[in-house]
Design an enzyme around this catalytic site. Sequence first.
Site, mmCIF file in Angstrom:
data_model
loop_
_atom_site.group_PDB
_atom_site.id
_atom_site.type_symbol
_atom_site.label_atom_id
_atom_site.label_comp_id
_atom_site.label_asym_id
_atom_site.label_seq_id
_atom_site.Cartn_x
_atom_site.Cartn_y
_atom_site.Cartn_z
ATOM 1 N N GLY A 24 -14.180 -16.328 -41.218
ATOM 2 C CA GLY A 24 -15.137 -16.557 -42.300
ATOM 3 C C GLY A 24 -15.250 -15.330 -43.192
ATOM 4 N N ALA A 25 -15.268 -14.156 -42.560
ATOM 5 C CA ALA A 25 -15.412 -12.916 -43.304
ATOM 6 C C ALA A 25 -15.185 -11.749 -42.361
ATOM 7 C CB ALA A 25 -16.806 -12.814 -43.930
ATOM 8 N N HIS A 68 -24.573 -12.039 -42.379
ATOM 9 C CA HIS A 68 -23.955 -11.614 -41.114
ATOM 10 C C HIS A 68 -23.133 -10.338 -41.339
ATOM 11 C CE1 HIS A 68 -21.702 -12.621 -37.250
ATOM 12 N NE2 HIS A 68 -20.862 -11.782 -37.829
ATOM 13 N N GLU A 69 -22.311 -10.352 -42.377
ATOM 14 C CA GLU A 69 -21.471 -9.173 -42.639
ATOM 15 C C GLU A 69 -22.338 -7.977 -43.030
ATOM 16 O OE1 GLU A 69 -18.592 -9.658 -41.543
ATOM 17 O OE2 GLU A 69 -18.901 -11.827 -41.496
ATOM 18 N N GLU A 77 -21.375 -8.805 -32.584
ATOM 19 C CA GLU A 77 -21.392 -10.170 -33.111
ATOM 20 C C GLU A 77 -22.704 -10.900 -32.854
ATOM 21 O OE1 GLU A 77 -19.531 -10.813 -35.252
ATOM 22 O OE2 GLU A 77 -17.813 -9.504 -34.931
HETATM 23 ZN ZN LIG Z 1 -19.227 -10.646 -37.233
#
Ligand SMILES: [Zn+2]
Length: 846
Positions: A266-267, A300-301, A323
């Site tokens: 996703g990133a 999240h990032e 994470e």
């Molecule tokens: Zn992550």
Amino acid sequence: MAVPNLTRADAQTRAALLQVSSYDVELDLTDGGGKPGDRIFRSRTTVRFGCQRPTASTFIDLIADGFHEVSLNGEPVEVSEYAPERGIALTNLAAENTLVVDADCIYTNTGEGLHRFIDPVDGSVYLYSQFETADAKRMYACFDQPDLKATFTLRTIAPDDWKIVSNGRIERTEEVGPATRTHFATTMRMSPYITALVAGPYHEVRDRHDGIELGVYCRASLAEHMDAEEIFAVTKQGFDFFHEAFGYRYAFDKYDQCFVPEFNAGAMENAGCITLLEDYVFRSKVTDASYERRAETILHEMAHMWFGDLVTMRWWDDLWLNESFATYAAVLCQAAATRWTEAWTTFANVEKTWAYRQDQLPSTHPIAADIPDVQAVEVNFDGITYAKGASVLKQLVAYVGQPAFLDAMKSYFRDHEFGNTTLADLLGALEKSSGRDLSHWSAQWLETAGLNGMRPEFTVDDDGRFTSFAVLQDAPGEHNMLRDHRLAIGLYAGTPLRRVQRTELDVAGARTDVPDLIGQPQPELVLVNDDDLTYAKVRLDEQSLATAAERIGEIADSLPRALLWSATWDMTRDAEMATRDYAALVLHGIGSETSIGVVQSLLLQVQTALGSYADPAWAPTGFGQLADMAAESLRTAAPGSDHQLAWARLLASSARAPAHLATVSGLLDGTVDVPGLRIDTDMRWALLSGLVAMGAAGDAQIEAEADRDPTAAGQRHAATSRARRPTAEAKAEAWRLATEDDTVPNATNIAIIRGFSHPAQRDLLRPYTAKYFAIIDDVWARRSSEIAQNVVVGLFPPVVEQSTVDAADAWLAEEDKPPSLRRLVLEGRDTTARCLRNQVRDAAAG
Ligand SMILES: [Zn+2]
């Protein structure tokens, strides 16, 4: 080429021996004439590092095609024995060392290292790097492990019209012949895996917030679709929230977010230079669920800038520290600071479903995992590491309270800034702020695998009042540990159905009495784990299940609805509810579901159930009912609504009967009109793909559509559609391209794999069970980690029959299989066995 696989033991030895000060890297990305380079690029690295024991030996990581110069402290280094899997051997180290490695490195097409992509629209070359877990060594010589941090100074030589983005800000540029040299500022100390380079004629939009320079990038041919304003808005909300919550200011230079082509995940949280999946630049209409997920990814990032980049796990055993925290913190921020105030519903719906599924596989593992080498972590970016970890953090916050949790984070960042940590450091900070001993909590939740089941048990008197009430806990499977849970019980009654009482309590052991509820009238519905505080599979009592089936839409809050839907999905997966009953329940209740994210999940789940769990004799009937519902709802949904879009997509993928296929075909050619439904580029592909799968469209239509959409996304859609054609030749060609052809890039590989299997094509797919087990050892040995995983997971035999399980068992019985490959096959085998149990259950209901 054998892929390097650094072991924890080697990493520990090297970390004990070395302190790395700096990397100075110059890359030449041109062909020498000012145009983009083709297969290789020149990479010259100067590394300065200290050594604890002068005269000792070590090695530095690099995957190179050839060398121009390698010298240590001015003396040439022997590289005639060089092999990528061992790196470059360095002997007779001094107390302070300067290493120069000038080499040719290779562009990749797998999304690992420095990925090179050519835009089919305008022929432009685009590059981006992806180094997690250990691929920085594909771009420059480095000690490629997270606990050897150093400063990073990059220079690039690139075509004049390229934008170059890296971790640091640009200090200056200069002309060098027909190209431009870009000098980046020296960064703070960081792990190699979060260094980055993004380069090409990218489209750029700039903004600024609270003293932080912001940038957003995408390919020039996507610029018209990029909604930079919305991306910046979420970015600014995120910075304000995290600055306040973490009490520590963003530590890096500036914040660029680059949407890059052919990205595997996703990133990625490269410090100050985030890379994101380009599909997040929406070129066709998507539902708000997609915007919500994109915002979640952005946050999240951003959370990783603190958890992961500022403070980094020492080794990959604690990948979850990165994470789980980023996942939890993103939702915390999203619910509090953005327009997606129901983000915890999506968390329950998406993350928890992922975690519960993963935790019931035979390969499940403790959140704090044992990771002996890099290959083991590369199959561990899973539902435990991300979603269970985040769920358990949510449970921890319910236990210690949010203020104590955030206080702990504040001191954790201060105490460990620019350093590396383990679980013990985090628990230490939490124990200090909460005043609680967390060793018991950690042992139960982080150091053991498996999940608990929870259900209510009660008796009522003649007046319908509870005379006893208990929460029963079990621990199914081999991980038979009962845990301590903080949870809430909700009682729902009245018309419309609403919560009339909430009781929060600690649950421990097999049975916990709930005296608070004695004397209360039994309501229509009892929900254990209301508010989703703990991590457990929940069962409903008989009356509550009946109430949920009839009246779920009356509940105003989306979270309890999502929890009820989730309970019925778990019952179905566990063969306690027949697939046809689950399908009936969803079709009955979904019309009143307002949350588009929940609707889309339910439609996906019901299609999974019909495709894999239903009695094969009944499945076509089930698909018929689903397509009927889709066709009907498409016409009754509000014109232009997200729900309408979801129903249109469902009709495209579930149409089997001639009448439904005719509607799909009519939508595509414009002879059927649904007011408000836009038949845009991606909708056209969805419709066509549905027709192709059933043999109602073929080569000519696919090629015509590909001509109409000559973009990278169009090429991938065409690859999916070609693989989906219901002929033996099409399957053979797709199989060859996906498993044998190294020139097929990662994103196309995935697109082909996505098209290969279809629930209506089992006879065509049956021969591939034997083929699969014949090739996977070779694929695993020969292909890169990402491609190998795509093939092994994505092409696992889709035919749900005992023969598939038998074939997997025969393969698993062979010796000397790589543990990570074994793990993936075991997961596929278990999933098939679950499907078989469910088919038996469903047939019994017929
Ligand atoms: Zn992550």
